[in-house]
Design an enzyme around this catalytic site. Structure first.
Site, mmCIF file in Angstrom:
data_model
loop_
_atom_site.group_PDB
_atom_site.id
_atom_site.type_symbol
_atom_site.label_atom_id
_atom_site.label_comp_id
_atom_site.label_asym_id
_atom_site.label_seq_id
_atom_site.Cartn_x
_atom_site.Cartn_y
_atom_site.Cartn_z
ATOM 1 N N ASP A 143 0.804 -1.194 0.033
ATOM 2 C CA ASP A 143 -0.103 0.124 0.001
ATOM 3 C C ASP A 143 0.897 1.279 0.000
ATOM 4 O O ASP A 143 1.328 1.516 0.897
ATOM 5 C CB ASP A 143 -0.891 -0.065 1.319
ATOM 6 C CG ASP A 143 -1.966 0.936 1.118
ATOM 7 O OD1 ASP A 143 -2.947 0.778 1.753
ATOM 8 O OD2 ASP A 143 -2.014 1.876 0.270
ATOM 9 N N ASP A 154 -3.365 7.206 -2.896
ATOM 10 C CA ASP A 154 -3.478 5.965 -2.218
ATOM 11 C C ASP A 154 -3.993 4.916 -3.015
ATOM 12 O O ASP A 154 -5.185 4.730 -3.285
ATOM 13 C CB ASP A 154 -4.596 6.390 -0.773
ATOM 14 C CG ASP A 154 -4.422 5.214 -0.072
ATOM 15 O OD1 ASP A 154 -5.241 5.298 1.038
ATOM 16 O OD2 ASP A 154 -3.802 4.150 -0.079
ATOM 17 N N HIS A 223 -12.084 5.075 1.845
ATOM 18 C CA HIS A 223 -12.301 6.473 2.828
ATOM 19 C C HIS A 223 -12.165 7.674 1.799
ATOM 20 O O HIS A 223 -11.371 7.554 0.676
ATOM 21 C CB HIS A 223 -11.383 6.541 3.798
ATOM 22 C CG HIS A 223 -9.846 6.142 3.337
ATOM 23 N ND1 HIS A 223 -8.922 7.102 2.829
ATOM 24 C CD2 HIS A 223 -9.233 4.981 3.468
ATOM 25 C CE1 HIS A 223 -8.044 6.492 2.730
ATOM 26 N NE2 HIS A 223 -8.082 5.093 2.562
ATOM 27 N N HIS A 231 -7.634 10.234 5.811
ATOM 28 C CA HIS A 231 -8.853 9.806 6.008
ATOM 29 C C HIS A 231 -9.709 11.017 6.181
ATOM 30 O O HIS A 231 -9.831 11.882 7.436
ATOM 31 C CB HIS A 231 -9.127 9.083 7.322
ATOM 32 C CG HIS A 231 -10.218 8.249 7.263
ATOM 33 N ND1 HIS A 231 -11.666 8.702 6.999
ATOM 34 C CD2 HIS A 231 -10.459 6.779 7.273
ATOM 35 C CE1 HIS A 231 -12.338 7.834 7.097
ATOM 36 N NE2 HIS A 231 -12.042 6.629 7.470
ATOM 37 N N GLU A 256 -11.093 0.981 -1.605
ATOM 38 C CA GLU A 256 -10.180 -0.092 -1.238
ATOM 39 C C GLU A 256 -10.901 -1.294 -0.729
ATOM 40 O O GLU A 256 -11.909 -0.970 -0.020
ATOM 41 C CB GLU A 256 -9.029 0.334 -0.399
ATOM 42 C CG GLU A 256 -9.282 0.634 1.076
ATOM 43 C CD GLU A 256 -8.127 1.230 2.000
ATOM 44 O OE1 GLU A 256 -7.363 0.404 1.956
ATOM 45 O OE2 GLU A 256 -8.279 2.296 2.110
ATOM 46 N N GLU A 351 -6.431 -1.293 -4.252
ATOM 47 C CA GLU A 351 -7.238 -0.137 -3.865
ATOM 48 C C GLU A 351 -6.627 0.869 -5.032
ATOM 49 O O GLU A 351 -5.546 0.869 -5.483
ATOM 50 C CB GLU A 351 -6.357 0.365 -2.443
ATOM 51 C CG GLU A 351 -6.591 1.907 -2.077
ATOM 52 C CD GLU A 351 -6.151 2.061 -0.975
ATOM 53 O OE1 GLU A 351 -5.232 1.862 -0.536
ATOM 54 O OE2 GLU A 351 -6.527 3.056 -0.036
#
Ligand SMILES: COc1ccc(Cn2nnc3c2[C@](C)(O)CC[C@@H]3OC(=O)NC(C)C)cc1
Ligand SMILES: [Co+2]
Length: 370
Positions: A143, A154, A223, A231, A256, A351
């Site tokens: 990640d 992300d 998120h 977040h 994700e 993700e």
């Protein structure tokens, strides 16, 4: 003449994209009541204005996404069983820092490189002194975070080195693509979770002759992402729920999904590596001088971006643990322990970062790998 990226990657992207324009990600049209946006003059105008607004411009997240694609292409090749986890983390982060042309809080690593193994799904990265080695039966979640002017890309993928869990990875990749496809302006988060769950649960994996259902991990989520804030407050769960909150125009989301052959639920387990200063940190008078100076170092080096113990040492901190634990106990820094399902189970993650533009959805982190 065309400048080519090296291997390992070392050339800053400004040299590969001299005009400063970074490639648009995959785009998808909105559906149903928002289908009008594809051709709406008004929405096209709004989008053009956003593109030209230095605060909003899509160019920042696109530059971060291009760094992400080039570093992960290298990571997928160089990561091999027998390598130390700490060398894997450094190899990835050196690449990110070189390509994004790290510059203080203006651009750099977006958050600690997640390298969670097997039954652990998230929030593991090696701490200083970790000598653990990647095994050939391991299921590794990579990640990677890259940010440009606080716009965080992300995106994550799962690596295996033997075919046993191929169906698990297929299930999670399909569930993430469902989440990406069904996401859109005015889509309710609880409904989106239902589509993700449906795809995930349509798969099973056979391990040593035993057929196991693939379960969505019901206490993990995608998120929303805000400026310098990984977040953003909205969570996209992985099981159907009645959250009527809608996705909105201009929002960035990390879509994700996590699948597991275990309980489909994670608990906090193991040594903490991940931290972040709370956005709403209380202003408490710090008695401990070492805590005061550590907090200054955290504010200077990371602001509200997530970080890990290795980054503290890289910033010149040492013998920080007492001060760090004090900042956590005072509610100034949030700790994020590893999140693990039961031992013996396997978890996988895929993700993407998507942007809900006025006229269309852009999957900024899409590559030819996933
Ligand atoms: C401190 O370093 C980080 C790094 C990334 C994140 C981003 N994130 N925020 N929440 C989560 C994540 C991860 C790391 O993507 C993994 C899933 C996890 O979902 C989750 O806990 N959901 C419950 C609120 C239901 C957060 C902190
Ligand atoms: Co992530």
């Amino acid at each position: 003449k065309k400048v080519e990226q090296t291997e390992p990657p070392t050339i800053g992207l400004s040299k590969l994209f001299p005009d400063g324009k970074y490639p648009e990600g995959e785009t998808q049209e909105y559906k149903d009541d928002n289908a009008f946006r594809t051709t709406s003059e008004e929405k096209r105008y709004d989008e053009q204005m956003a593109m030209e607004d230095p605060e909003v411009t899509y160019n920042h997240i696109r530059r971060a996404a291009e760094v992400h694609r080039q570093v992960r292409q290298y990571a997928r090749k160089f990561i091999k069983p027998g390598m130390r986890m700490i060398d894997i983390a450094n190899g990835i982060e050196d690449g990110v820092r070189a390509l994004v042309e790290e510059d203080g809080l203006d651009s750099g690593v977006g958050f600690p490189t997640g390298l969670s193994l097997n039954h652990c799904a998230a929030h593991y990265t090696p701490n200083p002194g970790d000598t653990s080695v990647l095994g050939e039966k391991d299921v590794l979640k990579v990640d990677i975070g890259v940010h440009v002017k606080g716009r965080i890309c992300d995106s994550a993928f799962t690596l295996t080195f033997d075919p046993t869990y191929e169906k698990l990875l297929e299930a999670v990749k399909a569930a993430t693509d469902t989440g990406v496809r069904e996401a859109g302006i005015d889509v309710r988060l609880g409904e989106l979770a239902g589509y993700i769950q449906e795809t995930m649960e349509s798969y099973e994996v056979e391990v040593n002759g035993k057929v196991l259902p693939v379960k969505p991990i019901d206490n993990l989520s995608g998120h929303s992402i805000n400026l310098y804030q990984i977040h953003g407050g909205k969570s996209v769960l992985l099981v159907k729920n009645d959250d009527q909150t809608k996705m909105e125009e201009g929002e960035y989301f990390a879509i994700e999904t996590f699948g597991s052959t275990g309980r489909g639920k994670v608990i906090e387990q193991g040594e903490v590596s991940h931290y972040a200063r709370r956005v709403d940190a209380p202003h408490v008078p710090l008695r401990l001088t070492s805590a005061k100076s550590l907090l200054q170092s955290i504010n200077k080096n990371f602001g509200t971006l997530p970080w890990c113990r290795r980054y503290l040492e890289r910033a010149g901190e040492s013998r920080y643990l007492l001060a760090l634990n004090h900042l956590v106990s005072q509610g100034i820094v949030q700790d994020y322990p590893p999140l693990c399902d039961v031992r013996g189970s396997m978890t996988a993650q895929f993700e993407h970062t998507i942007l809900l533009r006025p006229t269309r959805k852009e999957i900024v982190s899409r590559g030819d790998d996933y």
